[in-house]
Design an enzyme around this catalytic site. Structure first.
Site, PDB file in Angstrom:
ATOM      1  N   CYS A   1     -49.026  69.377   2.699  1.00  5.97           N
ATOM      2  CA  CYS A   1     -48.289  68.180   2.247  1.00  5.97           C
ATOM      3  C   CYS A   1     -47.097  67.837   3.130  1.00  5.97           C
ATOM      4  O   CYS A   1     -46.646  66.691   3.148  1.00  5.97           O
ATOM      5  CB  CYS A   1     -47.713  68.383   0.851  1.00  5.97           C
ATOM      6  SG  CYS A   1     -48.771  69.090  -0.352  1.00  5.97           S
TER       7      CYS A   1
ATOM      8  N   ARG B   1     -54.339  60.521  -8.659  1.00  2.00           N
ATOM      9  CA  ARG B   1     -53.647  59.798  -7.596  1.00  2.00           C
ATOM     10  C   ARG B   1     -54.580  58.956  -6.713  1.00  2.00           C
ATOM     11  O   ARG B   1     -54.127  58.004  -6.070  1.00  2.00           O
ATOM     12  CB  ARG B   1     -52.899  60.794  -6.695  1.00  2.00           C
ATOM     13  CG  ARG B   1     -51.819  61.602  -7.405  1.00  2.00           C
ATOM     14  CD  ARG B   1     -50.613  60.747  -7.734  1.00  2.00           C
ATOM     15  NE  ARG B   1     -49.583  61.503  -8.437  1.00  2.00           N
ATOM     16  CZ  ARG B   1     -48.632  62.216  -7.853  1.00  2.00           C
ATOM     17  NH1 ARG B   1     -48.595  62.291  -6.535  1.00  2.00           N
ATOM     18  NH2 ARG B   1     -47.742  62.852  -8.572  1.00  2.00           N
TER      19      ARG B   1
ATOM     20  N   LEU C   1     -41.230  64.605  -8.286  1.00  2.00           N
ATOM     21  CA  LEU C   1     -42.214  64.694  -9.368  1.00  2.00           C
ATOM     22  C   LEU C   1     -42.648  66.147  -9.541  1.00  2.00           C
ATOM     23  O   LEU C   1     -42.853  66.864  -8.559  1.00  2.00           O
ATOM     24  CB  LEU C   1     -43.424  63.819  -9.045  1.00  2.00           C
ATOM     25  CG  LEU C   1     -43.142  62.317  -8.943  1.00  2.00           C
ATOM     26  CD1 LEU C   1     -44.371  61.591  -8.385  1.00  2.00           C
ATOM     27  CD2 LEU C   1     -42.762  61.750 -10.304  1.00  2.00           C
TER      28      LEU C   1
ATOM     29  N   GLU D   1     -47.630  63.959   3.965  1.00  4.18           N
ATOM     30  CA  GLU D   1     -49.084  63.883   4.154  1.00  4.18           C
ATOM     31  C   GLU D   1     -49.725  62.848   3.240  1.00  4.18           C
ATOM     32  O   GLU D   1     -50.764  62.264   3.580  1.00  4.18           O
ATOM     33  CB  GLU D   1     -49.725  65.250   3.897  1.00  4.18           C
ATOM     34  CG  GLU D   1     -51.233  65.250   4.113  1.00  4.18           C
ATOM     35  CD  GLU D   1     -51.890  66.573   3.781  1.00  4.18           C
ATOM     36  OE1 GLU D   1     -52.573  67.114   4.653  1.00  4.18           O
ATOM     37  OE2 GLU D   1     -51.736  67.066   2.645  1.00  4.18           O
ATOM     38  N   ASP D   2     -49.111  62.604   2.084  1.00  2.00           N
ATOM     39  CA  ASP D   2     -49.734  61.707   1.110  1.00  2.00           C
ATOM     40  C   ASP D   2     -49.704  60.244   1.526  1.00  2.00           C
ATOM     41  O   ASP D   2     -50.380  59.416   0.912  1.00  2.00           O
ATOM     42  CB  ASP D   2     -49.045  61.872  -0.254  1.00  2.00           C
ATOM     43  CG  ASP D   2     -49.335  63.233  -0.853  1.00  2.00           C
ATOM     44  OD1 ASP D   2     -50.469  63.713  -0.697  1.00  2.00           O
ATOM     45  OD2 ASP D   2     -48.415  63.825  -1.452  1.00  2.00           O
TER      46      ASP D   2
ATOM     47  N   HIS E   1     -54.069  67.483  -6.349  1.00  2.00           N
ATOM     48  CA  HIS E   1     -54.848  66.987  -5.212  1.00  2.00           C
ATOM     49  C   HIS E   1     -56.055  67.882  -4.923  1.00  2.00           C
ATOM     50  O   HIS E   1     -56.052  69.072  -5.266  1.00  2.00           O
ATOM     51  CB  HIS E   1     -53.969  66.970  -3.943  1.00  2.00           C
ATOM     52  CG  HIS E   1     -52.850  65.986  -3.976  1.00  2.00           C
ATOM     53  ND1 HIS E   1     -51.585  66.296  -3.548  1.00  2.00           N
ATOM     54  CD2 HIS E   1     -52.804  64.679  -4.369  1.00  2.00           C
ATOM     55  CE1 HIS E   1     -50.801  65.232  -3.680  1.00  2.00           C
ATOM     56  NE2 HIS E   1     -51.519  64.241  -4.179  1.00  2.00           N
TER      57      HIS E   1
HETATM   58  N1  GLY Z   1     -44.105  66.160  -6.096  1.00  2.00           N
HETATM   59  C1  GLY Z   1     -45.214  65.751  -5.340  1.00  2.00           C
HETATM   60  C2  GLY Z   1     -46.000  64.725  -6.035  1.00  2.00           C
HETATM   61  O1  GLY Z   1     -46.133  64.775  -7.245  1.00  2.00           O
HETATM   62  O2  GLY Z   1     -46.534  63.829  -5.432  1.00  2.00           O
END
Ligand code: GLY
Length: 261
Positions: A252, A135, A24, A70-71, A165
C-alpha cells in the site's frame, strides 16, 4: 545487497500526514504519526536498498490516508490508470498522484460510478487479478479490463470477502509464487494458471512486497518470512505495525515501476 539505482526501478511514495491519526480503520485504535513516519523512512530506505529511485510526494493534511498511495493508481505497461478510491474521503488523494505519474507515462482516468483501490489489483505476468471488494466495484473492474486489454493484459476478477483488499490476503512473493492467508480466498484461481501458492496462518503475512532480488515481509509475520526463506526467497523483515493499525500493509505504501506484484 543492491545499493545504487537499477535502471527502470522507480517508486512513488507519499509522506505520512499529521492527520494520519484520523486514517480509516476497521478497528478504531490510536494512531501515532511519528512512529508511522519512522517506519515509513525505513520502508523508503528498503526500496532504495533494492535499487529503486524513490520520489517522495508531499503529504496532504486533508487526506489522512494519503500515505497509502498504491490505492490511487494502477501502473500498466505504457499507461497508468488513475483510480477512483472506494472510500469517499480518499477521492481527493488522486490529483497530486496523477500529476506526478503523468511525468512518467500517459495517464487515463476512471469515471463514476466506477470505484477501485489499487490494493485490489495484483499483477502476475500478463494477468491482473482484480479483487471485488467494498472498495472496488464491477464498473471499476470493467474499466481496468478495457485499459488492460489495450496493452495486452488480462483481468481476472476475484471475489474477496472479509478483507479490505485482495492484496490484504495475497501477493506475489517471487516469480510465479503467491503467498496467501490460508482459508481466506479461493486459491484455485491462481493454481489453475500454474502459479504456486504458499499459505500462511499469519494475517500480516499475506501482503509481501517483491522487489526483485529481495522480498519485504512484515515483521509481524515471522513464520511467513521463515517459510518463504525455506522456499528459497531472499526476505527482509521490516516493521510497519503503525500502518497495520490503519489496515495498511507493505504494498500500500508505494507505487512501483519495474516491479512485479
Ligand atoms: N486506512 C486505509 C484505508 O482504509 O483505505
Amino acid at each position: 545487497m543492491i545499493s545504487s539505482p537499477v535502471p527502470g526501478r522507480r517508486a512513488l511514495v507519499r509522506a505520512v500526514p499529521g492527520s494520519f491519526t484520523c486514517a480509516l480503520q476497521s478497528r478504531p485504535t490510536a494512531l501515532n504519526p511519528e512512529l508511522a513516519r519512522s517506519q515509513h523512512a525505513t520502508y523508503v530506505a528498503a526500496l532504495e536498498g533494492a535499487g529503486y529511485r524513490v520520489t517522495l510526494l508531499a503529504a496532504d493534511e486533508s487526506c489522512p490516508d494519503c500515505c497509502f498511495i498504491e490505492d490511487t493508481a494502477v501502473i500498466l505497461d505504457g499507461v497508468t490508470l488513475i483510480t477512483r478510491p472506494g472510500a469517499p474521503s480518499r477521492l481527493p488523494e488522486t490529483p497530486a498522484v496523477a500529476a506526478a505519474l503523468s511525468q512518467e507515462q500517459p495517464v487515463v482516468y476512471m469515471q463514476a460510478p466506477a470505484t477501485m483501490d489499487g490494493g485490489d489489483v495484483l499483477r502476475v505476468g500478463r494477468w491482473l487479478f482484480a479483487g471485488r471488494t467494498a472498495r472496488t466495484n464491477a464498473a471499476g473492474i470493467d474499466r481496468l479490463s478495457a485499459v488492460a486489454a489495450e496493452v495486452g493484459l488480462e483481468v481476472v476478477p476475484v471475489a474477496v470477502a472479509g478483507a479490505l483488499h485482495l492484496k490484504s490476503l495475497c501477493t506475489l512473493a517471487a516469480p510465479e509464487l503467491i503467498v496467501a492467508v490460508a482459508h481466506r480466498i479461493d486459491l484455485a484461481t491462481f493454481r489453475a494458471r500454474g502459479l504456486r501458492v504458499l499459505e500462511t496462518d499469519e494475517l500480516a503475512g499475506g501482503n509481501v512486497l517483491a522487489l526483485g532480488e529481495v522480498t519485504l515481509v512484515s515483521a509481524d509475520s515471522p513464520l511467513t518470512a521463515s517459510a518463504l526463506a525455506a522456499d528459497g526467497v531472499s526476505v527482509r523483515s521490516i516493521a510497519i505495525s503503525e500502518f497495520h493499525r490503519a489496515d495498511g500493509a507493505l504494498t500500500c505504501l508505494s507505487l512501483r515501476f519495474g516491479a512485479p506484484g
